[in-house]
Design a protein around this motif. Structure first.
Motif, PDB file in Angstrom:
ATOM      1  N   VAL A  54       0.848  -1.193   0.000  1.00  0.00           N
ATOM      2  CA  VAL A  54       0.000   0.000   0.000  1.00  0.00           C
ATOM      3  C   VAL A  54       0.882   1.241   0.000  1.00  0.00           C
ATOM      4  CG1 VAL A  54      -1.729   1.310   1.285  1.00  0.00           C
ATOM      5  CG2 VAL A  54      -1.882  -1.187   1.173  1.00  0.00           C
ATOM      6  N   ASP A  58      -2.424   5.657  -2.498  1.00  0.00           N
ATOM      7  CA  ASP A  58      -3.435   4.648  -2.802  1.00  0.00           C
ATOM      8  C   ASP A  58      -4.811   5.013  -2.228  1.00  0.00           C
ATOM      9  OD1 ASP A  58      -2.523   2.552  -4.437  1.00  0.00           O
ATOM     10  OD2 ASP A  58      -1.339   1.707  -2.797  1.00  0.00           O
ATOM     11  N   VAL A  60      -7.721   2.793  -1.107  1.00  0.00           N
ATOM     12  CA  VAL A  60      -7.934   1.379  -0.811  1.00  0.00           C
ATOM     13  C   VAL A  60      -9.397   1.111  -0.493  1.00  0.00           C
ATOM     14  CG1 VAL A  60      -7.291  -0.546   0.697  1.00  0.00           C
ATOM     15  CG2 VAL A  60      -5.587   1.189   0.099  1.00  0.00           C
ATOM     16  N   ALA A  78      -2.252   4.491   3.545  1.00  0.00           N
ATOM     17  CA  ALA A  78      -2.889   4.912   2.296  1.00  0.00           C
ATOM     18  C   ALA A  78      -3.362   6.363   2.345  1.00  0.00           C
ATOM     19  CB  ALA A  78      -4.072   3.997   1.997  1.00  0.00           C
TER      20      ALA A  78
END
Length: 317
Positions: A54, A58, A60, A78
């Motif tokens: 991660v 990101d 997620v 993230a």
């Protein structure tokens, strides 16, 4: 419940006492019916986040966040996390847990209170990664639905029952290679990414768990057949996996002879069995379906979602 002043504090993540305290306050008892086994070890959730690679940019999506163990670890790493939770009590409680333990990230968290199998869209930016501790009884159909519905997901790491992990990551010729293996490989390069012990869960399951990594193919499978058409061949081939493809695909093609014609045209032996074929070979068979076969339609026609029955059967077997 302790709170934190920053995401890097060890107090930000949930430990065994925190999990039990939260569950008691909510009147939650994990149920086998919902496949609930809460991760109670902070080192394990951080390991999952590291294994998932991660990144700070990101977005997620997490399916089945439960009490928030993995959610908090994902928020540490993230840019944003969107959690999909079906349970009414858990869904209602999770935002407060995030706000209490990681207040700086509460605006980077979104909750979708829904069955993941019914999710068609997510709030905020498109997800770039899927990381989840998936309920054992629906792991494969949920995974395939999310990969199909959200093509922006580049990397996936899921924790599933070890047997399911083996099936997802199996290669042609392996005795556990089957419907989940082929369909997952349609979307991604799939591999086992580690094992998880039973003692990091509450309650401890009576099965082992495994991590599966799926990296989205940069180029889709080169075929003129649609996903629906390819998956129809896969379902037919493994519905009677002890039979040769000539026999197993007879219903799909219209007759054993028609199945043989399609197989020969695809460069596949009619005496082969489904467990020996790659996803590319299944696609070639789909391309050569006889024009008068059942439910034949022009190539490139509108797709519909694949049935979940065979995947669920594979996952629960």
């Amino acid at each position: 419940m302790s709170t934190t002043t920053g995401p890097d504090s060890p107090d930000a993540l949930l430990g065994p006492a925190d999990i039990r305290e939260l569950a008691a306050a909510l009147g939650v008892r994990p149920t086998k019916q919902k496949g609930q086994n809460f991760v109670i070890d902070a080192n394990t959730v951080r390991r999952i986040v590291r294994t998932a690679e991660v990144r700070p940019d990101d977005v997620v999506v997490e399916v089945g966040p439960g009490l928030g163990s993995l959610t908090l670890a994902l928020l540490e790493a993230a840019d944003r996390v969107t959690a999909v939770e079906i349970d009414d009590i858990l869904a209602a409680a999770l935002p407060a847990t995030i706000a209490a333990r990681m207040p700086e990230k509460k605006d980077r968290f979104a909750l979708v209170h829904s069955d993941a199998m019914h999710v068609q869209e997510l709030p905020g930016p498109a997800p770039t990664a899927l990381v989840a501790n998936l309920p054992y009884n629906v792991a494969v159909p949920v995974l395939l639905h999310m990969l199909e519905r959200f093509p922006s997901i580049e990397r996936t790491l899921v924790m599933v029952q070890a047997e399911v992990a083996d099936r997802l990551a199996a290669r042609p010729g392996n005795k556990v290679y089957g419907v989940p293996s082929v369909k997952a490989n349609w979307y991604a390069e799939v591999k086992r990414a580690g094992a998880i012990g039973r003692n990091v869960f509450w309650p401890a399951p009576n099965v082992d768990s495994g991590l599966v990594s799926l990296v989205r193919r940069t180029e889709p499978i080169a075929t003129t057949a649609s996903r629906q058409e390819v998956f129809a061949v896969v379902d037919a081939a493994f519905a009677q996996r002890r039979k040769t493809l000539r026999a197993a695909l007879a219903g799909w093609a219209g007759s054993p002879a028609a199945a043989e014609t399609a197989l020969v045209a695809a460069g596949v032996s009619p005496q082969a069995r489904g467990e020996s074929l790659t996803v590319e070979e299944f696609a070639r068979i789909a391309e050569n379906k006889p024009a008068n076969g059942p439910e034949s339609k022009p190539k490139g026609g509108p797709e519909s979602k694949p049935a979940n029955g065979p995947e669920k059967k594979e996952a629960e077997a």
